[in-house]
Scaffold this active site. Structure first.
Site, PDB file in Angstrom:
ATOM      1  CG  HIS A  50       0.686  17.235 -13.867  1.00 10.75           C
ATOM      2  ND1 HIS A  50      -0.111  17.301 -12.748  1.00 10.75           N
ATOM      3  CD2 HIS A  50      -0.168  17.240 -14.913  1.00 10.75           C
ATOM      4  CE1 HIS A  50      -1.383  17.312 -13.117  1.00 10.75           C
ATOM      5  NE2 HIS A  50      -1.441  17.283 -14.436  1.00 10.75           N
TER       6      HIS A  50
ATOM      7  CG  ASP B 217      -4.669  18.760 -16.976  1.00 12.00           C
ATOM      8  OD1 ASP B 217      -5.586  17.919 -17.043  1.00 12.00           O
ATOM      9  OD2 ASP B 217      -3.751  18.681 -16.135  1.00 12.00           O
ATOM     10  CG  HIS B 218      -3.218  15.304 -19.226  1.00  9.96           C
ATOM     11  ND1 HIS B 218      -1.923  14.904 -19.019  1.00  9.96           N
ATOM     12  CD2 HIS B 218      -3.642  15.864 -18.062  1.00  9.96           C
ATOM     13  CE1 HIS B 218      -1.576  15.195 -17.766  1.00  9.96           C
ATOM     14  NE2 HIS B 218      -2.600  15.773 -17.165  1.00  9.96           N
TER      15      HIS B 218
ATOM     16  CG  HIS C   6      -5.393  10.592 -12.594  1.00 12.05           C
ATOM     17  ND1 HIS C   6      -5.069  11.396 -11.534  1.00 12.05           N
ATOM     18  CD2 HIS C   6      -5.762  11.444 -13.601  1.00 12.05           C
ATOM     19  CE1 HIS C   6      -5.246  12.660 -11.881  1.00 12.05           C
ATOM     20  NE2 HIS C   6      -5.665  12.714 -13.118  1.00 12.05           N
TER      21      HIS C   6
HETATM   22 ZN    ZN Z   1      -3.250  16.681 -15.345  1.00  9.57          ZN
HETATM   23 ZN    ZN Z   2      -5.616  14.253 -14.634  1.00  6.39          ZN
END
Ligand code: ZN
Ligand code: ZN
Length: 301
Positions: A268, A64-65, A140
């Site tokens: 986000h 998603d990035h 993360h």
């Molecule tokens: Zn993300």
């Molecule tokens: Zn992520």
């Protein structure tokens, strides 16, 4: 600075929302931050010229990035681009992109430069005469960086009335703009403050997505003008935030408060929620200046 949010929702693209990507304009330079699927369509919808993008910053290698990166690179080539393109992102991004270019035998018409990141300490990754960009190491599920964009201080502004009054020659103007004093022929020193005005204060912008609540970022982003901080979840899903190494709106606000940020922009958002107003409500219980990022929304600061 002008920030345009192209996408600011977590995980899967939907007809109504897009994954992460944003464009930051600083003194006529455009920086693309993250490149989720659909980024090039969002660039078109927001009327942002592809040719003005020379630097792309990728926070981490979750789809998603960055799943929009190969498409964007490819489209730039189809449009006949010749200018260099610089990509800053985690180690591995070069391998992923060049594999796709090689197997599709579609090399670019322009030079691609990869600046791969692997440090867990903040470092300067871009600098020119107007802007400096530093990494913000985040926590993360995979190696992740946020990015801090800082304008460089502008020149001081000449006080035209004052310089004329003292009869100062134009040859000294640049010295005055640089902050220097002037010595007159009779030996009198005129302090710079009498000959110039303070320039507009340089602005700064910090992008922090994705990350679990992480106070280690505070000294890096201290006193930032605008902080974009992910807030994937509301307080009701706090345990899930911790488990998936994401943040809640309240946690984003706590970072903004402790870092003495002037403004917080949230984004986000998990697509499990019907609306995003509650993110603002929960964040405002901690920090007063909260704005909701949303796809297609622009902020000037
Ligand atoms: Zn993300
Ligand atoms: Zn992520």
């Amino acid at each position: 600075m002008k920030l345009t949010i192209l996408g600011c929702y977590a995980a899967t693209p939907r007809t109504i929302t897009n994954p992460t990507s944003q464009v930051l304009e600083i003194k006529n330079r455009l920086f693309l931050i993250d490149c989720g699927e659909g980024t090039q369509v969002q660039l078109r919808k927001n009327k942002i010229k592809f040719s003005k993008i020379n630097h792309i910053f990728i926070s981490h290698l979750h789809g998603d990035h960055f799943f929009g990166l190969i498409g964007t690179i490819s489209t730039f080539a189809l449009l006949g681009r010749t200018a260099d393109l610089h990509i800053y992102g985690p180690k591995g991004v070069k391998e992923i992109i060049t594999l796709q270019l090689r197997l599709s035998n579609s090399w670019t018409t322009y030079d691609l430069f990869f600046h791969e990141l692997e440090s867990d300490k903040s470092e300067v990754i871009f600098e020119d005469n107007r802007v400096i960009v530093k990494t913000i190491p985040l926590k993360h599920r995979v190696y992740t960086n946020g990015f801090l964009f800082q304008e460089k201080p502008a020149e001081r502004k000449l006080n035209v009335d004052a310089v004329q009054q003292y009869g100062i020659h134009t040859a000294y103007y640049q010295k005055i703009k640089n902050g220097g004093n002037v010595t007159l022929d009779d030996g009198t020193v005129i302090e710079n403050e009498k000959l110039s005005f303070d320039p507009i204060a340089p602005m700064s912008y910090a992008f922090c997505s994705d990350t679990v609540y992480n106070e280690a970022v505070i000294p890096i982003i201290e006193n930032v003008d605008v902080l974009y901080h992910e807030s994937t979840f509301l307080e009701s899903e706090a345990p899930l935030a911790l488990k998936t190494l994401h943040s809640t709106a309240k946690e984003a606000a706590t970072i903004a408060l402790k870092a003495n940020a002037k403004q917080l922009i949230l984004g986000h958002y998990s697509t499990r929620y019907d609306g995003i107003e509650r993110f603002k409500e929960e964040a405002e219980t901690i920090f007063p200046n909260v704005l909701l990022g949303d796809d297609g929304r622009s902020f000037e600061f």
